[in-house]
Design a protein around this motif. Structure first.
Motif, PDB file in Angstrom:
ATOM      1  N   HIS A  21      -5.269  -2.573  -5.647  1.00  0.00           N
ATOM      2  CA  HIS A  21      -6.066  -1.414  -5.226  1.00  0.00           C
ATOM      3  C   HIS A  21      -5.871  -0.298  -6.246  1.00  0.00           C
ATOM      4  CE1 HIS A  21      -7.504   1.971  -2.908  1.00  0.00           C
ATOM      5  NE2 HIS A  21      -7.798   1.194  -1.867  1.00  0.00           N
TER       6      HIS A  21
ATOM      7  N   THR B 143     -13.084  -4.946  -8.162  1.00  0.00           N
ATOM      8  CA  THR B 143     -13.242  -4.359  -6.830  1.00  0.00           C
ATOM      9  C   THR B 143     -14.687  -3.965  -6.579  1.00  0.00           C
ATOM     10  OG1 THR B 143     -10.973  -3.537  -6.746  1.00  0.00           O
ATOM     11  CG2 THR B 143     -12.583  -2.413  -5.353  1.00  0.00           C
TER      12      THR B 143
ATOM     13  N   ASP C 256      -6.898  -6.308  -2.275  1.00  0.00           N
ATOM     14  CA  ASP C 256      -7.180  -4.958  -1.785  1.00  0.00           C
ATOM     15  C   ASP C 256      -8.671  -4.637  -1.774  1.00  0.00           C
ATOM     16  OD1 ASP C 256      -4.559  -4.023  -1.226  1.00  0.00           O
ATOM     17  OD2 ASP C 256      -4.181  -3.890  -3.368  1.00  0.00           O
TER      18      ASP C 256
ATOM     19  N   GLN D  54     -11.222  -2.340   1.292  1.00  0.00           N
ATOM     20  CA  GLN D  54     -12.099  -1.310   0.749  1.00  0.00           C
ATOM     21  C   GLN D  54     -13.554  -1.619   1.085  1.00  0.00           C
ATOM     22  OE1 GLN D  54     -10.837   0.624  -3.173  1.00  0.00           O
ATOM     23  NE2 GLN D  54      -9.867  -1.368  -3.348  1.00  0.00           N
TER      24      GLN D  54
ATOM     25  N   ASP E 121       0.844  -1.186   0.000  1.00  0.00           N
ATOM     26  CA  ASP E 121       0.000   0.000   0.000  1.00  0.00           C
ATOM     27  C   ASP E 121       0.887   1.247   0.000  1.00  0.00           C
ATOM     28  OD1 ASP E 121       1.071  -0.062   2.520  1.00  0.00           O
ATOM     29  OD2 ASP E 121      -0.838  -0.160   3.589  1.00  0.00           O
TER      30      ASP E 121
END
Length: 333
Positions: free
Chosen positions: A58, A202, A231, A235, A26
């Motif tokens: 991400h 995502t 990721d 989230q 990250d």
């Protein structure tokens, strides 16, 4: 002698350095790696490489690499034996959150996550800090290294993202570190990072978490099912934590051949890192901070009596993980 000077002294005796990020790095990890690269350059290290395991999925992390033009390589294509020293940033335990085996020993470790002690030539683990980036900002100041606009931008964005824009339990040090690097940061680059778009995978994962959420009091558990993007779990957890009267969230899902866990809590009476460790560490590895935590469980650890080809997340473990989590929270309260 300050810790920054000690670090510089270790680096001055090395000609090459491999900086290893944790899997699926990250901004806090990547910005820390960039800062260590700058310190190594200042110390006269000729060859520095930044490597990582897993994937960068991400959307903001991908944008971070692209916008700031980071030069990274995967661990698969990095021969660590070719380097005089290996450094871990934003993690400390080999085999826990990195593809490297448990037997691997780095020479340098800088981190802010709690964990078992590790021996190395230089170790600086400060669990009372809100971000590893904060430690590196202090190093740069102590060594008199002026960050470039690129590095300052990376550090400032990392400070914001690690503490969710200073909403999630920042320390005073994070504010001071942000103030220190702000003058050199390129705000246009930060706008691009915050404006990065979600991937379809995502968005699908967050949608599944919303649809499968289970609530018990002010706590919630949800699954993203099987996803290629690790990721997506944090989230989804951050998103569900916005629900009214919800203060603690666990999101889990299958990534490759393991169950990944991501938990968040804004309840001051719950240490989510301890709760996750109590509930799941015997099955794999789990733990973290007071307000955020994560874990990894091999599917076989929960369903070793089930044919691997027939495993389905929701039928094999879907009814067990929420119960374990809620029981761990009850024990915490």
């Amino acid at each position: 002698m300050s810790r920054a000077v000690e670090l510089a002294a270790v680096l001055e005796s090395r000609d090459s350095l491999a900086i290893v990020c944790h899997d699926n790095p990250d901004p806090d990890c990547l910005a820390s790696a960039l800062a260590l690269e700058a310190i190594a350059d200042h110390a006269g290290v000729d060859d520095v490489a930044i490597a990582y395991g897993g994937e960068i999925s991400h959307q903001q992390n991908r944008a971070f690499v692209s916008v700031l033009e980071l030069s990274l390589r995967t661990l698969d294509e990095t021969e660590l034996d070719d380097y005089d020293a290996v450094a871990f940033v934003d993690h400390s335990q080999p085999g826990a959150n990195t593809e490297l085996p448990e037997t691997f020993r780095p020479e340098i470790v800088v981190d802010h996550h709690p964990g078992d002690p590790i021996e190395a030539a230089f170790v600086d683990v400060r669990v009372d800090y809100g971000a590893t980036t904060t430690i590196f900002v202090e190093y740069l100041e102590e060594l008199g290294i002026e960050p470039t606009p690129r590095l300052a931008s990376a550090l400032l964005f990392a400070l914001h993202r690690e503490r969710l824009d200073f909403v999630r339990s920042p320390t005073r040090r994070e504010y001071e570190a942000a103030l220190a690097v702000y003058p050199e940061a390129e705000l246009e680059a930060l706008d691009q990072l915050y404006g990065s778009a979600f991937s379809a995978a995502t968005l699908d994962a967050i949608g599944r978490a919303i649809a499968t959420r289970q609530r018990q009091g002010s706590s919630m558990v949800a699954t993203v099912g099987r996803t290629p993007e690790t990721d997506a779990l944090p989230q989804a957890a951050d998103y569900l934590l916005n629900l009214e009267d919800v203060d603690t969230v666990l999101v889990y899902g299958v990534v490759d051949d393991a169950i990944r866990l991501s938990a968040r809590s804004i309840d001051p009476d719950i240490d989510i890192g301890e709760a996750l460790e109590a509930g799941f560490d015997e099955l794999g590895s789990a733990g973290g901070h007071h307000d955020m935590a994560g874990g990894r469980i091999e599917l076989a650890a929960i369903a070793d009596d089930v044919d691997p080809e027939a495993r389905e997340l929701l039928t094999v473990v879907g009814s067990r993980l929420p119960d374990r989590f809620f029981e761990a929270l009850e024990a915490e309260s």
